[in-house]
Design a protein around this motif. Structure first.
Motif, PDB file in Angstrom:
ATOM      1  N   GLY A   4       0.765  -1.220  -0.218  1.00 21.49           N
ATOM      2  CA  GLY A   4       0.040   0.050   0.021  1.00 21.49           C
ATOM      3  C   GLY A   4       0.801   1.293   0.032  1.00 21.49           C
ATOM      4  N   THR A   5       2.001   1.196   0.076  1.00 16.05           N
ATOM      5  CA  THR A   5       2.919   2.372   0.060  1.00 16.05           C
ATOM      6  C   THR A   5       3.914   2.383  -1.102  1.00 16.05           C
ATOM      7  N   VAL A   6       4.481   3.651  -1.440  1.00 14.61           N
ATOM      8  CA  VAL A   6       5.434   3.728  -2.635  1.00 14.61           C
ATOM      9  C   VAL A   6       6.535   4.635  -2.185  1.00 14.61           C
ATOM     10  N   ARG A   7       7.430   4.422  -2.694  1.00 14.78           N
ATOM     11  CA  ARG A   7       8.732   5.152  -2.581  1.00 14.78           C
ATOM     12  C   ARG A   7       9.386   5.708  -3.785  1.00 14.78           C
ATOM     13  N   ALA A   8      10.165   6.711  -3.909  1.00  9.74           N
ATOM     14  CA  ALA A   8      10.819   7.256  -5.155  1.00  9.74           C
ATOM     15  C   ALA A   8      12.068   7.462  -4.431  1.00  9.74           C
ATOM     16  N   LYS A   9      12.906   7.194  -5.582  1.00  7.11           N
ATOM     17  CA  LYS A   9      14.415   7.314  -5.573  1.00  7.11           C
ATOM     18  C   LYS A   9      15.064   7.584  -6.858  1.00  7.11           C
ATOM     19  N   PHE A  10      16.436   8.037  -6.705  1.00  7.02           N
ATOM     20  CA  PHE A  10      17.217   8.074  -8.152  1.00  7.02           C
ATOM     21  C   PHE A  10      18.499   7.282  -7.714  1.00  7.02           C
ATOM     22  N   GLY A  11      18.615   6.586  -8.531  1.00 13.61           N
ATOM     23  CA  GLY A  11      19.833   5.642  -8.638  1.00 13.61           C
ATOM     24  C   GLY A  11      19.809   4.434  -7.446  1.00 13.61           C
ATOM     25  N   GLY A  12      21.019   3.751  -7.135  1.00 11.34           N
ATOM     26  CA  GLY A  12      20.971   2.816  -6.187  1.00 11.34           C
ATOM     27  C   GLY A  12      21.263   1.223  -7.076  1.00 11.34           C
ATOM     28  N   GLY A  13      20.934   0.358  -6.277  1.00 11.54           N
ATOM     29  CA  GLY A  13      21.341  -0.681  -6.692  1.00 11.54           C
ATOM     30  C   GLY A  13      20.242  -1.705  -7.173  1.00 11.54           C
ATOM     31  N   HIS A  14      20.077  -3.086  -7.364  1.00 11.90           N
ATOM     32  CA  HIS A  14      18.932  -3.605  -7.906  1.00 11.90           C
ATOM     33  C   HIS A  14      18.461  -4.490  -6.828  1.00 11.90           C
ATOM     34  N   ALA A  15      19.280  -4.658  -5.751  1.00 17.30           N
ATOM     35  CA  ALA A  15      18.541  -5.526  -4.392  1.00 17.30           C
ATOM     36  C   ALA A  15      17.710  -6.741  -4.710  1.00 17.30           C
ATOM     37  N   GLY A  16      18.645  -7.297  -5.869  1.00 19.36           N
ATOM     38  CA  GLY A  16      18.281  -8.660  -6.116  1.00 19.36           C
ATOM     39  C   GLY A  16      17.020  -8.730  -7.066  1.00 19.36           C
ATOM     40  N   HIS A  17      16.490  -7.656  -7.359  1.00 21.72           N
ATOM     41  CA  HIS A  17      15.412  -7.532  -8.261  1.00 21.72           C
ATOM     42  C   HIS A  17      15.787  -7.769  -9.703  1.00 21.72           C
ATOM     43  N   ASN A  18      15.497  -8.776 -10.299  1.00 26.25           N
ATOM     44  CA  ASN A  18      15.912  -9.510 -11.554  1.00 26.25           C
ATOM     45  C   ASN A  18      15.716  -8.263 -12.722  1.00 26.25           C
ATOM     46  N   ALA A  74       8.814 -16.473  -5.192  1.00 32.84           N
ATOM     47  CA  ALA A  74       8.246 -16.413  -6.607  1.00 32.84           C
ATOM     48  C   ALA A  74       6.494 -16.484  -6.542  1.00 32.84           C
ATOM     49  N   ASP A  75       6.326 -17.508  -5.841  1.00 29.87           N
ATOM     50  CA  ASP A  75       4.817 -18.000  -5.923  1.00 29.87           C
ATOM     51  C   ASP A  75       4.051 -16.733  -5.353  1.00 29.87           C
ATOM     52  N   TYR A  76       4.737 -16.036  -4.219  1.00 30.22           N
ATOM     53  CA  TYR A  76       4.014 -14.589  -3.783  1.00 30.22           C
ATOM     54  C   TYR A  76       3.828 -13.686  -4.735  1.00 30.22           C
ATOM     55  N   VAL A  77       4.994 -13.247  -5.480  1.00 28.51           N
ATOM     56  CA  VAL A  77       4.890 -12.088  -6.396  1.00 28.51           C
ATOM     57  C   VAL A  77       4.021 -12.664  -7.503  1.00 28.51           C
ATOM     58  N   LEU A  78       4.122 -13.779  -7.929  1.00 31.47           N
ATOM     59  CA  LEU A  78       3.320 -14.249  -9.122  1.00 31.47           C
ATOM     60  C   LEU A  78       1.802 -14.536  -8.802  1.00 31.47           C
ATOM     61  N   SER A  79       1.252 -14.139  -7.866  1.00 30.79           N
ATOM     62  CA  SER A  79       0.116 -14.435  -7.392  1.00 30.79           C
ATOM     63  C   SER A  79      -0.840 -13.102  -7.194  1.00 30.79           C
ATOM     64  N   LEU A  80      -2.150 -13.197  -7.417  1.00 29.43           N
ATOM     65  CA  LEU A  80      -2.810 -12.178  -7.194  1.00 29.43           C
ATOM     66  C   LEU A  80      -3.159 -11.983  -5.730  1.00 29.43           C
ATOM     67  N   PRO A  81      -3.013 -10.500  -5.317  1.00 22.77           N
ATOM     68  CA  PRO A  81      -3.440 -10.266  -4.127  1.00 22.77           C
ATOM     69  C   PRO A  81      -4.894 -10.250  -3.806  1.00 22.77           C
ATOM     70  N   LYS A  82      -5.148 -10.724  -2.696  1.00 23.94           N
ATOM     71  CA  LYS A  82      -6.830 -11.204  -2.305  1.00 23.94           C
ATOM     72  C   LYS A  82      -7.144 -10.168  -1.255  1.00 23.94           C
ATOM     73  N   ARG A  83      -8.670 -10.054  -1.213  1.00 22.54           N
ATOM     74  CA  ARG A  83      -9.186  -9.172  -0.171  1.00 22.54           C
ATOM     75  C   ARG A  83      -8.420  -7.981   0.542  1.00 22.54           C
ATOM     76  N   GLU A  84      -7.834  -7.983   1.750  1.00 26.04           N
ATOM     77  CA  GLU A  84      -7.403  -6.523   2.106  1.00 26.04           C
ATOM     78  C   GLU A  84      -5.959  -6.288   1.422  1.00 26.04           C
ATOM     79  N   ALA A  85      -5.223  -7.497   1.162  1.00 27.88           N
ATOM     80  CA  ALA A  85      -4.043  -7.314   0.369  1.00 27.88           C
ATOM     81  C   ALA A  85      -4.437  -6.734  -1.117  1.00 27.88           C
ATOM     82  N   LYS A  86      -5.462  -6.792  -1.699  1.00 32.37           N
ATOM     83  CA  LYS A  86      -5.880  -6.288  -2.864  1.00 32.37           C
ATOM     84  C   LYS A  86      -6.337  -4.801  -2.790  1.00 32.37           C
ATOM     85  N   GLU A  87      -6.729  -4.511  -1.502  1.00 27.53           N
ATOM     86  CA  GLU A  87      -7.157  -3.099  -1.365  1.00 27.53           C
ATOM     87  C   GLU A  87      -5.714  -2.099  -1.125  1.00 27.53           C
TER      88      GLU A  87
END
Length: 185
Positions: free
Chosen positions: A98-112, A143-156
């Protein structure tokens, strides 16, 4: 001109999953600025529009998350965009849902997807708008978590973050990073 790239995976099976937060934010921006026509170029779905006095190119790479760097580099070359005018929107496990963050530059933190962009562009100096999805519950595989659809409160929470993400990107274009961080971070 700004190149706004949403990261995700192409195909209906991935639509609106946590990992496709970037695609959803780009779609929300398209709705906000009235973009309706999408085309395929440089390995991405792209749409052109304007936000206030700025031309924008919206992009959703179609090469899957892990190889997003190729289309991003091609689009940067095609439109003459440098890192100071590239905004990449992506999911982020280490930020609360539910939150967002803006930044400039930095590493990839394991995000492919970010790793691929860093590798292909040869730089880490570009804007990132990170959409918080949180960590998987219990022992659920990431991998299962990021590729799943958020449900109920998580969807909000997810839908709220997508809306905030679209607002934050447009605010960043108008007001710069510092003011965007003050307002959205």
């Amino acid at each position: 001109m700004y190149l706004i790239v949403g990261l995700g995976n192409p195909g209906d099976e991935y639509a609106h999953t946590r990992h496709n937060a970037g695609f959803d934010v780009v779609d929300a921006i398209a709705d906000e600025i009235g973009v309706r026509y999408w085309k395929t170029e440089c390995g991405a779905l792209t749409a052109k529009g304007a936000w206030h006095d700025h031309d924008v190119v919206l992009a959703k790479p179609q090469s899957y998350m892990n190889t997003s760097g190729g289309p991003v580099k091609q689009l940067m070359n095609a439109y003459g965009v440098d890192g100071a005018h590239l905004i990449v929107v992506h999911d982020e496990l280490d930020i609360d849902p539910g939150t967002v963050r803006a930044k400039f530059g930095g590493g990839h933190a394991g995000h492919n997807g970010l790793r691929s962009i860093c590798d292909k562009t040869g730089t880490r100096d570009w804007f990132r708008l990170r959409i918080g999805i949180g960590r998987p519950p219990g022992r659920m595989a990431v991998a299962d978590y990021v590729l799943s659809l958020p449900k109920r409160e998580a969807k909000e929470d997810f839908d709220c973050a997508v809306d905030k993400g679209a607002q934050a990107v447009l605010y960043l274009i108008d007001n710069g990073l510092e003011k965007t961080q003050q307002r959205f971070n």
